[in-house]
Enzyme design. Structure first.
Site, PDB file in Angstrom:
ATOM      1  N   SER A  15       0.834  -1.201   0.000  1.00 31.59           N
ATOM      2  CA  SER A  15       0.000   0.000   0.000  1.00 31.59           C
ATOM      3  C   SER A  15       0.869   1.253   0.000  1.00 31.59           C
ATOM      4  O   SER A  15       2.047   1.200   0.364  1.00 31.59           O
ATOM      5  CB  SER A  15      -0.906  -0.017   1.233  1.00 31.59           C
ATOM      6  OG  SER A  15      -0.132  -0.237   2.396  1.00 31.59           O
ATOM      7  N   GLU A  17       1.024   5.526   0.989  1.00 29.57           N
ATOM      8  CA  GLU A  17       0.415   6.650   1.712  1.00 29.57           C
ATOM      9  C   GLU A  17       0.625   7.943   0.916  1.00 29.57           C
ATOM     10  O   GLU A  17       1.737   8.222   0.466  1.00 29.57           O
ATOM     11  CB  GLU A  17       1.053   6.797   3.101  1.00 29.57           C
ATOM     12  CG  GLU A  17       0.447   7.958   3.882  1.00 29.57           C
ATOM     13  CD  GLU A  17       1.130   8.184   5.225  1.00 29.57           C
ATOM     14  OE1 GLU A  17       0.927   7.375   6.134  1.00 29.57           O
ATOM     15  OE2 GLU A  17       1.863   9.188   5.345  1.00 29.57           O
ATOM     16  N   ASP A 109      -1.217  14.307  16.620  1.00 36.37           N
ATOM     17  CA  ASP A 109      -0.334  15.019  17.552  1.00 36.37           C
ATOM     18  C   ASP A 109      -1.127  16.138  18.207  1.00 36.37           C
ATOM     19  O   ASP A 109      -1.967  16.761  17.563  1.00 36.37           O
ATOM     20  CB  ASP A 109       0.880  15.593  16.795  1.00 36.37           C
ATOM     21  CG  ASP A 109       1.860  14.493  16.448  1.00 36.37           C
ATOM     22  OD1 ASP A 109       1.994  13.549  17.249  1.00 36.37           O
ATOM     23  OD2 ASP A 109       2.468  14.568  15.367  1.00 36.37           O
ATOM     24  N   PHE A 216      13.404  12.862  11.713  1.00 36.20           N
ATOM     25  CA  PHE A 216      12.772  11.643  12.221  1.00 36.20           C
ATOM     26  C   PHE A 216      13.234  11.334  13.638  1.00 36.20           C
ATOM     27  O   PHE A 216      12.438  10.984  14.496  1.00 36.20           O
ATOM     28  CB  PHE A 216      13.089  10.431  11.330  1.00 36.20           C
ATOM     29  CG  PHE A 216      12.503  10.548   9.969  1.00 36.20           C
ATOM     30  CD1 PHE A 216      11.251  11.116   9.795  1.00 36.20           C
ATOM     31  CD2 PHE A 216      13.186  10.114   8.864  1.00 36.20           C
ATOM     32  CE1 PHE A 216      10.697  11.254   8.538  1.00 36.20           C
ATOM     33  CE2 PHE A 216      12.648  10.250   7.598  1.00 36.20           C
ATOM     34  CZ  PHE A 216      11.401  10.822   7.435  1.00 36.20           C
ATOM     35  N   HIS A 266       3.740  -1.102   3.911  1.00 34.12           N
ATOM     36  CA  HIS A 266       3.038   0.157   3.669  1.00 34.12           C
ATOM     37  C   HIS A 266       4.115   1.201   3.362  1.00 34.12           C
ATOM     38  O   HIS A 266       5.012   1.419   4.188  1.00 34.12           O
ATOM     39  CB  HIS A 266       2.243   0.543   4.918  1.00 34.12           C
ATOM     40  CG  HIS A 266       1.445   1.796   4.776  1.00 34.12           C
ATOM     41  ND1 HIS A 266       0.370   1.899   3.913  1.00 34.12           N
ATOM     42  CD2 HIS A 266       1.547   3.015   5.373  1.00 34.12           C
ATOM     43  CE1 HIS A 266      -0.153   3.111   3.999  1.00 34.12           C
ATOM     44  NE2 HIS A 266       0.556   3.813   4.867  1.00 34.12           N
TER      45      HIS A 266
HETATM   46  P1  FAD Z   1      -2.763   6.980  20.716  1.00 38.57           P
HETATM   47  O1  FAD Z   1      -2.913   5.556  20.345  1.00 38.57           O
HETATM   48  O2  FAD Z   1      -3.893   7.634  21.449  1.00 38.57           O
HETATM   49  O3  FAD Z   1      -1.421   7.087  21.584  1.00 38.57           O
HETATM   50  C1  FAD Z   1      -0.845   8.350  21.924  1.00 38.57           C
HETATM   51  C2  FAD Z   1      -0.009   8.204  23.197  1.00 38.57           C
HETATM   52  O4  FAD Z   1      -0.873   7.978  24.325  1.00 38.57           O
HETATM   53  C3  FAD Z   1       0.942   7.011  23.205  1.00 38.57           C
HETATM   54  O5  FAD Z   1       2.098   7.402  23.925  1.00 38.57           O
HETATM   55  C4  FAD Z   1       0.182   5.904  23.930  1.00 38.57           C
HETATM   56  O6  FAD Z   1       1.041   4.990  24.582  1.00 38.57           O
HETATM   57  C5  FAD Z   1      -0.648   6.700  24.912  1.00 38.57           C
HETATM   58  N1  FAD Z   1      -2.005   6.124  25.117  1.00 38.57           N
HETATM   59  C6  FAD Z   1      -2.828   5.621  24.166  1.00 38.57           C
HETATM   60  N2  FAD Z   1      -3.998   5.243  24.694  1.00 38.57           N
HETATM   61  C7  FAD Z   1      -3.942   5.520  26.009  1.00 38.57           C
HETATM   62  C8  FAD Z   1      -4.860   5.365  27.094  1.00 38.57           C
HETATM   63  N3  FAD Z   1      -6.089   4.868  26.900  1.00 38.57           N
HETATM   64  N4  FAD Z   1      -4.465   5.763  28.327  1.00 38.57           N
HETATM   65  C9  FAD Z   1      -3.217   6.292  28.542  1.00 38.57           C
HETATM   66  N5  FAD Z   1      -2.305   6.450  27.547  1.00 38.57           N
HETATM   67  C10 FAD Z   1      -2.658   6.085  26.302  1.00 38.57           C
HETATM   68  N6  FAD Z   1      -0.790  12.047  12.362  1.00 38.57           N
HETATM   69  C11 FAD Z   1      -1.604  12.956  11.745  1.00 38.57           C
HETATM   70  O7  FAD Z   1      -1.766  14.059  12.228  1.00 38.57           O
HETATM   71  N7  FAD Z   1      -2.223  12.634  10.567  1.00 38.57           N
HETATM   72  C12 FAD Z   1      -2.110  11.427   9.982  1.00 38.57           C
HETATM   73  O8  FAD Z   1      -2.693  11.173   8.916  1.00 38.57           O
HETATM   74  C13 FAD Z   1      -1.267  10.447  10.613  1.00 38.57           C
HETATM   75  N8  FAD Z   1      -1.104   9.208  10.086  1.00 38.57           N
HETATM   76  C14 FAD Z   1      -0.345   8.276  10.748  1.00 38.57           C
HETATM   77  C15 FAD Z   1      -0.226   6.987  10.205  1.00 38.57           C
HETATM   78  C16 FAD Z   1       0.533   6.024  10.857  1.00 38.57           C
HETATM   79  C17 FAD Z   1       0.626   4.634  10.264  1.00 38.57           C
HETATM   80  C18 FAD Z   1       1.211   6.350  12.072  1.00 38.57           C
HETATM   81  C19 FAD Z   1       2.060   5.319  12.758  1.00 38.57           C
HETATM   82  C20 FAD Z   1       1.110   7.621  12.616  1.00 38.57           C
HETATM   83  C21 FAD Z   1       0.319   8.602  11.976  1.00 38.57           C
HETATM   84  N9  FAD Z   1       0.169   9.892  12.497  1.00 38.57           N
HETATM   85  C22 FAD Z   1      -0.628  10.817  11.838  1.00 38.57           C
HETATM   86  C23 FAD Z   1       0.892  10.292  13.721  1.00 38.57           C
HETATM   87  C24 FAD Z   1       0.027  10.138  14.991  1.00 38.57           C
HETATM   88  O9  FAD Z   1      -1.128  10.929  14.890  1.00 38.57           O
HETATM   89  C25 FAD Z   1       0.870  10.587  16.180  1.00 38.57           C
HETATM   90  O10 FAD Z   1       1.934   9.696  16.391  1.00 38.57           O
HETATM   91  C26 FAD Z   1       0.096  10.848  17.477  1.00 38.57           C
HETATM   92  O11 FAD Z   1       0.950  11.524  18.394  1.00 38.57           O
HETATM   93  C27 FAD Z   1      -0.419   9.585  18.167  1.00 38.57           C
HETATM   94  O12 FAD Z   1      -1.509   9.067  17.537  1.00 38.57           O
HETATM   95  P2  FAD Z   1      -2.062   7.604  17.951  1.00 38.57           P
HETATM   96  O13 FAD Z   1      -3.292   7.369  17.182  1.00 38.57           O
HETATM   97  O14 FAD Z   1      -0.977   6.615  17.895  1.00 38.57           O
HETATM   98  O15 FAD Z   1      -2.451   7.912  19.490  1.00 38.57           O
END
Ligand code: FAD
Length: 291
Positions: A15, A17, A109, A216, A266
């Site tokens: 895939s 991105e 973020d 990075f 990916h």
């Molecule tokens: P979460 O899963 O919520 O995790 C964030 C942090 O909180 C982690 O440190 C985790 O350990 C902690 N955490 C999670 N759940 C809990 C809980 N219930 N209680 C306590 N702590 C918790 N960013 C963008 O802005 N746009 C995009 O399109 C985008 N695409 C991405 C695609 C991929 C494949 C990846 C790997 C990252 C992408 N990101 C994108 C980056 C991502 O949004 C950031 O890394 C963001 O800071 C974390 O998102 P997450 O969904 O992993 O968050």
């Protein structure tokens, strides 16, 4: 076809991105990238979304256009940290209208408080996964971090949080990019020990500049192996050799991942085609990897 269906068969999954273009030049480049990469018949393409919550229409618009014009299976990235539940409902309803079956559920973020209004409906991605599960019949992907998310205190804690996303209904994960396969293999071993059993597709990015590499490390906490850093620096003034090195590095990385159990790759394309096209062609030429 939903990504979950594709993950059920034995063939490796590939895939790309893309991000929604911000300028006319960006748009022209993306158009030519898509033309170049279309012939490789990706299993799906994913469209990123800003975490500021200000421009979700760009992601939805590009997804709709690509679905209609190219027939690509689309996975839409949906970030929740800057949206209210009502806004998420509206975006999801738009996604359903254009026939999107796959969503990558992300927190995003945390935006800079000075410029963007922080909304408080969502704190973590697992909450979005739960809402998405209730809102429709989507294949739901989530983010995973082989070298841990920068805000997590340990890799184990981060995997426990990945489990919360799975318990909320996530079907598969895609990893943050990484340059040292040992981190992916170590992560997969730990996930298995902690009973995380969903497919986790590795994310790979061909590097094209030294500056990119240091970004990075700083922003994502991604480790840079010495040989990679040394060669990127060595070829920094020789674009052609840099491109060749970068393609060879990512090809070798992909071969090793695929041969050791990864269910696909990916590609983080940064809306460029040359390196990704050559790496995937190299992979396809590898007997038995893709039919
Ligand atoms: P979460 O899963 O919520 O995790 C964030 C942090 O909180 C982690 O440190 C985790 O350990 C902690 N955490 C999670 N759940 C809990 C809980 N219930 N209680 C306590 N702590 C918790 N960013 C963008 O802005 N746009 C995009 O399109 C985008 N695409 C991405 C695609 C991929 C494949 C990846 C790997 C990252 C992408 N990101 C994108 C980056 C991502 O949004 C950031 O890394 C963001 O800071 C974390 O998102 P997450 O969904 O992993 O968050």
């Amino acid at each position: 076809m939903k990504i979950t269906e594709r993950l059920k068969d034995k063939r490796k999954i590939f895939s790309f991105e893309f991000y929604p273009p911000k300028t006319e030049n960006d748009a022209i480049r993306l158009q030519s990238t898509i033309k170049e990469l279309k012939e490789l018949k990706p299993d799906f393409v994913s469209i990123t979304n800003s975490s500021t919550g200000t421009v979700p229409y760009r992601t939805v618009g590009l997804s709709k256009a690509l679905k209609e014009k190219t027939g690509f299976e689309i996975m839409v990235h949906l970030t929740c940290v800057s949206h209210t539940k009502k806004e998420i409902k509206e975006i999801v309803s738009n996604l359903k209208e254009i026939g999107i079956d796959n969503v990558l559920a992300l927190r995003g973020d945390i935006p800079d408080k000075e410029t963007i209004e922080i909304k408080k409906d969502y704190v973590y991605a697992n909450e979005l996964v739960e809402d998405l599960r209730a809102m429709g019949d989507f294949a739901i992907g989530v983010a995973a971090y082989p070298e841990k998310h920068p805000q997590a205190s340990t890799l184990k804690d981060d995997i426990l949080n990945l489990k919360k996303k799975i318990d909320a209904g996530a079907d598969f994960a895609i990893t943050q990019l990484f340059f040292d396969n040992k981190s992916y293999f170590n992560f997969m071993d730990k996930c298995a020990q902690m009973h995380v059993n969903i497919p986790i597709i590795p994310g790979i990015m061909p590097v094209t500049s030294y500056k990119q590499l240091s970004n990075f490390t700083e922003m994502m906490g991604v480790a840079i192996p010495e040989d990679l850093a040394g060669n990127i620096e060595k070829y920094s003034k020789d674009k052609e050799s840099l491109m060749k090195f970068s393609i060879d590095y990512a090809t070798a990385q992909s071969f090793q991942l695929l041969e050791n159990g990864a269910n696909g790759i990916h590609f983080y394309t940064l809306n460029r085609s040359k390196a990704t096209k050559q790496i995937l062609k190299n992979i396809m030429a590898h007997v038995g990897i893709k039919d």
